[in-house]
Design a protein around this motif. Structure first.
Motif, short mmCIF file in Angstrom:
data_model
loop_
_atom_site.label_atom_id
_atom_site.label_comp_id
_atom_site.label_asym_id
_atom_site.label_seq_id
_atom_site.Cartn_x
_atom_site.Cartn_y
_atom_site.Cartn_z
N ALA A 72 145.31 47.33 84.89
CA ALA A 72 144.06 46.74 85.40
C ALA A 72 143.60 47.46 86.66
N GLY A 73 144.56 47.78 87.54
CA GLY A 73 144.21 48.50 88.75
C GLY A 73 143.65 49.88 88.45
N LYS A 74 144.22 50.55 87.44
CA LYS A 74 143.72 51.88 87.07
C LYS A 74 142.26 51.81 86.64
N LEU A 75 141.92 50.82 85.83
CA LEU A 75 140.54 50.71 85.37
C LEU A 75 139.59 50.45 86.53
N MET A 76 139.99 49.61 87.48
CA MET A 76 139.14 49.34 88.63
C MET A 76 139.04 50.58 89.52
#
Length: 423
Positions: A72-76
């Motif tokens: 999720a952090g990578k996508l953000m």
């Protein structure tokens, strides 16, 4: 007790991930964008591995930090990279991850053709695991590719309705695309790895919590950049490669002196560097800006009738008159031939139209050819937000309106809705 501890660790992991990655992104112009992209990429195997085998209990369900925190952090982070750079830069890590994972599957398949020697007491290579993880990574990267396109497009679409609420757009885009991702990735985990359906809702809630955490941290970062961004960015971060590449950077600086040799205004190379940056800065500060695209009317006739030397003098005179009208914050560039571009920060569309009309009037009233006939200009006007949220998009809209101005008889300004501001 254990669930609360896991939740606290979950939040700490999200904060730590964001802090490290945003630091690398913030200082990308000092240490190189490759540092951020490499850090983004090397986490992919760990994210996929954890999503397949590592789960913890939180108060609202069973979740995997690999998927809920790090993926999720990578996508953000990819959305933040888009906000700081552009879509062309964002595609690089996506394509790199996808090709790298294809290579992982290919290598795992090819290595199985070997007959290995056991030197580790029965702890041989687990080819089944490599194959399984490789295909999971390919599916995860394919989803990441779709997620990345989707989150950028959704962020842009939301800009039509809530342009000034950047953090809200950031959060809504993350919530929507990570919901899609949870459905897509969990389906494969359930089919291939046997992850039970009960884990789906816990994982989805954990991703929604992560988006809220990342959005709050993003808001704090935006606030810090607005207040202290200049001081943070100016701090020098150096290493041995600065010395090794000093000559290359010096030669690059010389090659981009930034001035058009004929008119003395900024050249196209400068525009291609400054334009996108000005757009990004304006979006971050929630400010507007306007682009003017100006073209000298019937300039070919000047060259044909009086020669190119006289044409050069006319261009210099036109640029000189532009300079007498433009404000200190405006930036004038020679786009090519007889075309010029003016970037006007903190200028809305109505103000841009007034400025364009003043420029048109100034040139028509002062610049003459050798026979005393007035030189005129046609101008297309586009504004950040209503017309586009990218620099190339603004140029395209301004170019279309410049074409309309030519069709309207030249010597006029065309803005939004095809309206002619002056003639």
């Amino acid at each position: 007790m254990i669930e609360r501890l896991n939740l606290a660790l979950f939040v700490v992991e999200a904060i730590a991930y964001f802090a490290i990655m945003v630091t690398l992104l913030h200082f990308r112009h000092r240490i190189g964008l490759g540092v951020f992209l490499t850090a983004l990429g090397v986490m992919h195997f760990m994210e996929t591995y954890l999503a397949a085998v590592f789960y913890v209990a939180l108060p609202f369900g069973i979740v995997s930090p690999g998927s809920s925190v790090f993926f999720a952090g990578k996508l953000m982070m990819i959305l933040m990279l888009y906000l700081k750079e552009d879509a062309a830069t964002v595609r690089q890590p996506i394509y790199g991850l996808f090709l790298g994972n294809l290579m992982t599957v290919g290598i795992a398949w090819f290595l199985q053709l070997h007959i290995p020697v056991d030197l580790t007491g029965g702890r041989g290579a687990d080819f089944g695991f490599l194959n399984e993880m490789g295909w999971l990574m390919i599916w995860g990267t394919a989803l990441l590719y779709i997620d990345s396109l989707g989150i950028i497009l959704l962020y842009e679409k939301l800009g039509r309705f809530i342009q000034r609420w950047v953090v809200l757009r950031f959060m809504l885009s993350g919530l929507a695309l990570l919901t899609f991702d949870q459905v897509g990735f969990f389906a494969v985990l359930h089919y291939f790895v046997g992850v039970p359906l009960s884990v789906f809702w816990g994982g989805w809630l954990a991703k929604m919590l992560s988006v809220c955490i990342y959005s709050g941290l993003f808001a704090a970062y935006q606030f810090a950049v607005r207040r202290h961004g200049a001081t943070l960015a100016q701090r020098s971060i150096s290493d041995v490669f600065n010395d090794l590449t000093f000559r290359e950077r010096y030669q690059d600086l010389l090659s981009r002196s930034g001035r058009d040799t004929l008119t003395g205004v900024l050249d196209r190379n400068s525009m291609e560097l400054d334009g996108p940056q000005l757009v990004r800065d304006s979006l971050e500060r929630e400010e507007t800006m306007t682009v003017l695209l100006l073209d000298a009317d019937n300039f070919k006739d000047v060259n044909d009738r009086f020669g190119h030397l006289e044409g050069d003098e006319v261009l210099k005179a036109v640029a000189s008159q532009f300079a007498t009208v433009l404000r200190p914050t405006d930036r004038l560039f020679r786009f090519g031939g007889e075309e010029f571009v003016v970037l006007c920060p903190r200028t809305n569309h109505a103000e841009g139209l007034l400025l364009a009309e003043h420029l048109r009037w100034q040139v028509a009233g002062t610049v003459r050819n050798l026979e005393g006939q007035p030189i005129t200009v046609s101008i297309g006007v586009a504004t950040l937000g209503p017309d586009s949220v990218s620099f190339n998009g603004l140029l395209a809209v301004a170019d279309d309106r410049l074409y309309q101005a030519k069709k309207c008889g030249r010597n006029c300004v065309v803005g939004q809705n095809g309206k002619v501001a002056a003639a």
